[in-house]
Design a protein around this motif. Structure first.
Motif, PDB file in Angstrom:
ATOM      1  N   ALA A 564       0.832  -1.207   0.000  1.00 19.65           N
ATOM      2  CA  ALA A 564       0.000   0.000   0.000  1.00 19.65           C
ATOM      3  C   ALA A 564       0.863   1.251   0.000  1.00 19.65           C
ATOM      4  CB  ALA A 564      -0.935  -0.013   1.212  1.00 19.65           C
ATOM      5  N   GLY A 565       1.988   1.199   0.737  1.00 22.60           N
ATOM      6  CA  GLY A 565       2.896   2.352   0.769  1.00 22.60           C
ATOM      7  C   GLY A 565       3.476   2.663  -0.593  1.00 22.60           C
ATOM      8  N   ARG A 566       3.863   1.599  -1.322  1.00 24.29           N
ATOM      9  CA  ARG A 566       4.414   1.836  -2.663  1.00 24.29           C
ATOM     10  C   ARG A 566       3.359   2.456  -3.574  1.00 24.29           C
ATOM     11  NH1 ARG A 566       6.413  -3.831  -1.814  1.00 24.29           N
ATOM     12  NH2 ARG A 566       8.514  -3.604  -0.922  1.00 24.29           N
ATOM     13  N   ILE A 567       2.125   1.950  -3.472  1.00 20.61           N
ATOM     14  CA  ILE A 567       1.046   2.512  -4.286  1.00 20.61           C
ATOM     15  C   ILE A 567       0.806   3.967  -3.894  1.00 20.61           C
ATOM     16  CG2 ILE A 567      -1.403   2.364  -4.839  1.00 20.61           C
ATOM     17  CD1 ILE A 567       0.212   0.213  -6.150  1.00 20.61           C
ATOM     18  N   LYS A 568       0.856   4.242  -2.591  1.00 20.10           N
ATOM     19  CA  LYS A 568       0.603   5.603  -2.116  1.00 20.10           C
ATOM     20  C   LYS A 568       1.639   6.581  -2.650  1.00 20.10           C
ATOM     21  CE  LYS A 568      -2.061   8.319   0.241  1.00 20.10           C
ATOM     22  NZ  LYS A 568      -3.471   8.468  -0.137  1.00 20.10           N
ATOM     23  N   SER A 569       2.927   6.158  -2.698  1.00 16.18           N
ATOM     24  CA  SER A 569       3.968   7.050  -3.220  1.00 16.18           C
ATOM     25  C   SER A 569       3.683   7.411  -4.674  1.00 16.18           C
ATOM     26  CB  SER A 569       5.341   6.387  -3.091  1.00 16.18           C
ATOM     27  OG  SER A 569       5.481   5.306  -4.000  1.00 16.18           O
ATOM     28  N   MET A 570       3.155   6.438  -5.432  1.00 15.73           N
ATOM     29  CA  MET A 570       2.820   6.715  -6.829  1.00 15.73           C
ATOM     30  C   MET A 570       1.615   7.646  -6.935  1.00 15.73           C
ATOM     31  SD  MET A 570       3.314   2.916  -8.464  1.00 15.73           S
ATOM     32  CE  MET A 570       4.789   1.964  -8.128  1.00 15.73           C
TER      33      MET A 570
END
Length: 718
Positions: A564-570
Motif C-alpha cells: 500500500a505504501g508503494r502505491i501511495k507514493s505513486m
C-alpha cells in the motif's frame, strides 16, 4: 540472407532493466552485444576502435548528458556505421528528426524481437547496398583517372561534363574550368595544312549516333596556344534503353609520331623497342619490315611474313572504309588514322588503332607504306566498363524517389535526376549548368549560399540542412514549396562537389493542422485517463489497506501495508504532476512532506515526522521522483517494521540539503538503530536490494552513516 552470428551490436540504453532484457533478446538471436548507459561512453568506444561494431542500437532518451540523436550525429561525423533508433516515442517530429540524421531504422520499444530483428537485418542490407554504390562510384572515378589517353565526356547537348588529367594537360583546361562549357571551347581542333576548323567528333557522333574517328592532320590547340597532333575517336554514351545521352571523346598526342612518319623507313631498326606494331611495305604492300611488337601482337614471326602481301597476312576490317579506300586516302592525303579489327595468326581478334603513312623518297616519289598498329582491346574493355558503371550509377540515381541534385564549387548544377525534374518542373537538359539559385526563392538565396560555404569549411562529409530552419524550393512556375534537405560533399581533384537530397514536404505540412487538432483531442482524452488511473490506484490502495486491517497474521499485514505504501507514493506523485505547471517535474518542497505523511499514516503506530527541507525550490524529473518515492517508502516501512518495537515517542527525521548541483537526503529514526550486519552489499531483504537498484538507476549514491547516529544518506546529482 544476412548472417548475424558474427555481427557485433553496441546497445546504448540508460534503463538498466530494459537494457538487460534487450541485450538478452539480441544475444539469443545470435548477435554479440555490448551495452553502455549514455552517449558519451558510446562515442568513446567508437573512437577507440578497440572493439569494432557492425551496428548501433540507440535509445533516443538517454537521461542526462547527450540524447540519442546528438550521440548519433557525433558518431557519424567520425565513422560510417548503421544506426537504428530505439524509442518509446511515436511522435512524427521525433521520427523525422532521426531520419534527418540517418535512415537505417526506427523501432518503437516493446514492438517485439521479431520487429527489432527484422529492422536490424534491413539496416545491414541498406548499409551493404550503400557501401556497394559508393565502391562502384569510386571504381569508376579511378578507371577514368588511370587511363593513359585524354578523355572528355559531354552531355547530349555537347556541353562538357568530365575532363580527365591527361585531357587537362593536352587541352590546358582544368576539370573545374571546363565543366558546362560547349565542347568546341575546350576541344579546339583544326586541320594542320589548311588551318581551317575541323568538325568536332562530338558533333558528328551526336548526328550519326555512331563511333567516329578524328580526321587526318588534326591539330589540337590548347588553351595556352600550344598545338598537338592528335588521334583517336568519339563514341556515343548510351543509357540502358539504348538512348544516346552524351559522348565520350578519347584522344592522344601523336605529335611525335606524326613528325617521324616521313623518316620511319630510315629509322626502322630503332622501332623494335616500341610497344606498337610497326610494319613496312613497298608500294604494292609487300612486307619488308615487321618489328617485335608486331610479332607479339599478331603472333607472326618476321621470317614468316617478309615478302608477303600485307592483306594476305592480316585480315583487316576498318570501321568506315574498305582496304582500298584507306590506301587511296593515304595516297592522296599522305596518312590515315583510324580503328580496325584484325585477326592474329591463331585466329584471335585484335581491336587496333591504325596509323598508315605514305613513304616518299628524296624526290618526293611514293616508295611504300608504314603501318603502325596499337592493340586497344583492353582500352575498349575499360571504356565499356566505364559506360556500364556510369549507366548503373545513373539508373540508381534516376530510380531514387527523392530529388538528387549535384553542384560544383561554383554552385552550378551538374546532376539533376528524374525526381528533381518532377519536383521542380524543369527538364534536366535545361537546368544542367544553371546556378542552384534558380531553384531557391530569392529571399533564401543569400542564407543558403552562406550555409553551403560554411559546410564546405567544416570538411564534414554529410549533414542535414535543418540549421537553415524551414527550407523552401522554387518550381519552374514560380511556386514556392517547403522541402527537407540533406547535403554531402566530396573532393574531386581538389574541388568540392556537393550533392543535395531533397524531399517535398508540402503534403505533410498540410496535415499538420489536422495533427494539431488531434493533439488537442488527445490531451483531453489523457486528462480523462489520468482521472480514471488516479481513481483506480486509489481503489487499489484502499483495498490493500482494508485487506491488511482484516489480517490476524502480523507478517501478512505488514506485507500488505508495504505494498500500500508503494502505491501511495505513486498516487502522491501522480497527483502532484497533475497539478504541476511544468510538463514532467515536481518540486521536492511539494512532494516530500506529503508523501512522508501519507506513508506513515498507513501504519497503525503513532510516529511523528521531523522535516528539514531547503527553502530553494528544486524541480526534479517525475521519473526520478517516482524512484525516490519508492526508496522513501522502503525506508519508512523498515522503520515501522523494525525500529519502533516497544518504543514510545517514535519519530522519523528527513533532512534535504543542496550543495552545488547535488541534492543530499538524510533519513533517520530514533528507534533501536541499524544493525552492523546490515549493508547494501550484504542484505538478504528485498527492501534494501530494491533501494540499491533504484539508486543506481537514477544515477545516485546511497550509504549508511553510523558515526554520530545511524542514518541513510542519498546523494543525487541534478
Amino acid at each position: 540472407m544476412t548472417i548475424v552470428t558474427d555481427k557485433s551490436i553496441l546497445l546504448v540504453e540508460d534503463e538498466a532493466i530494459l537494457a538487460l532484457y534487450e541485450k538478452g533478446q539480441l544475444e539469443q538471436g545470435g548477435y554479440r552485444v555490448t551495452h553502455v548507459t549514455n552517449g558519451e561512453n558510446a562515442i568513446d568506444l567508437i573512437l577507440k576502435g578497440e572493439n569494432p561494431f557492425d551496428l548501433i542500437l540507440m535509445d533516443i532518451d538517454l537521461g542526462k548528458g547527450m540524447d540519442g540523436t546528438q550521440t548519433a550525429t557525433q558518431i557519424l561525423n567520425h565513422k560510417e556505421i548503421p544506426i537504428v533508433f530505439l524509442s518509446s516515442h511515436t511522435e512524427r517530429e521525433i521520427v523525422r528528426k532521426t531520419e534527418s540524421i540517418t535512415s537505417y531504422g526506427y523501432v518503437v520499444k516493446n514492438s517485439g524481437f521479431t520487429v527489432l530483428d527484422a529492422s536490424i537485418k534491413m539496416a545491414f542490407k541498406l548499409f551493404q547496398a550503400n557501401e556497394l554504390t559508393k565502391s562502384k562510384k569510386e571504381h569508376l572515378e579511378t578507371v577514368l583517372h588511370s587511363i593513359g589517353d585524354g578523355v572528355i565526356a559531354t552531355d547530349k547537348e555537347g556541353n562538357v561534363t568530365r575532363i580527365n588529367p591527361v585531357a587537362e594537360k593536352l587541352t590546358g583546361w582544368k576539370h573545374e574550368e571546363g565543366i558546362g562549357l560547349e565542347i568546341n571551347r575546350v576541344f579546339n581542333i583544326i586541320n594542320v595544312k589548311t588551318r581551317q576548323k575541323v568538325e568536332n567528333p562530338v558533333e558528328v557522333v551526336l548526328k550519326t549516333n555512331s563511333i567516329v574517328a578524328l580526321a587526318n592532320h588534326t591539330v589540337l590547340i590548347a588553351k595556352d596556344g600550344k598545338e598537338y597532333q592528335i588521334a583517336d575517336s568519339g563514341s556515343p554514351i548510351k543509357d540502358l534503353n539504348g538512348e544516346t545521352n552524351g559522348v565520350v571523346l578519347v584522344f592522344r598526342d601523336i605529335t611525335e609520331e606524326y613528325n617521324v612518319q616521313s623518316r620511319i623507313a630510315k629509322q626502322a631498326n630503332m622501332l623494335n623497342n616500341v610497344l606498337d606494331a610497326v610494319i613496312g611495305t613497298d608500294f604494292n604492300q609487300r612486307i619488308n619490315y615487321w618489328n617485335k611488337a608486331a610479332e607479339k601482337i599478331f603472333f607472326w614471326k618476321e621470317e614468316e611474313v617478309l615478302g608477303k602481301n600485307l592483306l594476305e597476312v592480316l585480315n583487316t576490317e576498318y570501321q568506315r572504309f574498305s582496304n582500298s579506300e584507306v590506301i587511296e586516302k593515304v595516297n592522296l592525303e599522305g596518312s590515315f588514322i583510324g580503328e580496325a579489327i584484325q585477326y592474329a595468326k591463331n585466329g584471335e581478334i585484335r581491336n587496333i588503332e591504325v596509323n598508315v603513312v605514305l613513304l616518299n623518297d628524296e624526290s618526293d616519289l611514293p616508295t611504300g607504306y608504314i603501318f603502325v598498329a596499337r592493340d586497344i582491346s583492353e582500352r575498349l574493355i575499360a571504356l565499356k566498363q566505364i559506360k556500364e558503371s556510369e549507366a548503373k550509377l545513373t539508373q540508381i540515381i534516376e530510380s531514387a524517389m527523392d530529388a538528387i541534385i549535384s553542384i560544383d564549387s561554383s554552385k552550378k548544377i551538374i546532376l539533376f535526376n528524374g525526381a528533381a525534374e518532377k519536383m521542380f518542373g524543369y527538364d534536366a537538359r535545361e537546368i544542367i549548368g544553371q546556378p542552384l539559385d534558380k531553384l531557391i526563392p530569392e529571399n533564401f538565396r543569400k542564407q543558403h549560399d552562406s550555409h553551403i560555404d560554411q559546410f564546405q569549411k567544416t570538411g564534414v562529409s554529410r549533414r542535414a540542412m535543418g540549421a537553415l530552419g524551414e527550407i523552401s524550393g522554387l518550381r519552374s512556375n514560380g511556386e514556392e514549396f517547403p522541402i527537407e534537405a540533406s547535403i554531402s560533399q566530396i573532393m574531386v581533384n581538389g574541388e568540392s562537389l556537393f550533392t543535395v537530397i531533397l524531399r517535398d514536404v508540402s503534403v505533410r505540412n498540410l496535415s499538420e493542422s489536422k495533427i494539431q487538432k488531434l493533439l488537442i483531442e488527445k490531451e483531453n482524452i489523457l486528462k480523462e485517463i489520468h482521472h480514471r488511473v488516479k481513481n483506480n490506484m486509489s481503489s487499489i490502495f484502499t483495498l490493500l489497506n482494508l485487506q491488511a486491517n482484516a489480517q490476524q497474521d502480523n507478517a501478512v499485514q505488514t506485507v500488505l501495508f508495504e505494498a500500500a505504501g508503494r502505491i501511495k507514493s505513486m498516487i502522491v506523485l501522480y497527483d502532484k504532476l497533475y497539478h504541476s505547471e511544468t510538463d514532467n517535474s515536481v518540486s521536492i518542497q511539494d512532494y516530500f512532506p506529503t508523501i512522508c505523511q501519507e506513508i506513515v499514516s498507513i501504519f497503525p503506530k503513532d510516529v511523528s515526522i521531523q522535516l528539514d527541507i531547503i527553502d530553494e525550490r528544486v524541480e526534479v524529473n517525475a521519473k526520478i521522483l517516482s524512484s525516490l518515492g519508492i526508496i522513501l517508502n522502503e525506508l519508512i516501512t523498515n522503520s515501522m517494521k523494525h525500529a519502533f518495537i516497544e518504543h514510545t515517542n517514535a519519530s522519523i527525521t528527513l533532512k534535504i540539503t543542496k550543495r552545488g548541483q547535488v541534492v543530499f537526503l538524510e533519513y533517520s529514526d530514533n528507534g533501536k538503530g541499524i544493525p552492523e550486519s546490515v549493508s547494501f552489499q550484504n542484505t538478504p531483504g528485498f527492501g534494501l536490494q530494491l533501494i540499491g537498484m533504484l539508486t543506481d538507476q537514477i544515477g545516485g549514491n546511497i550509504s549508511i552513516d553510523r558515526v554520530t547516529y545511524p542514518k541513510f544518506i542519498l546523494e543525487l546529482p541534478i
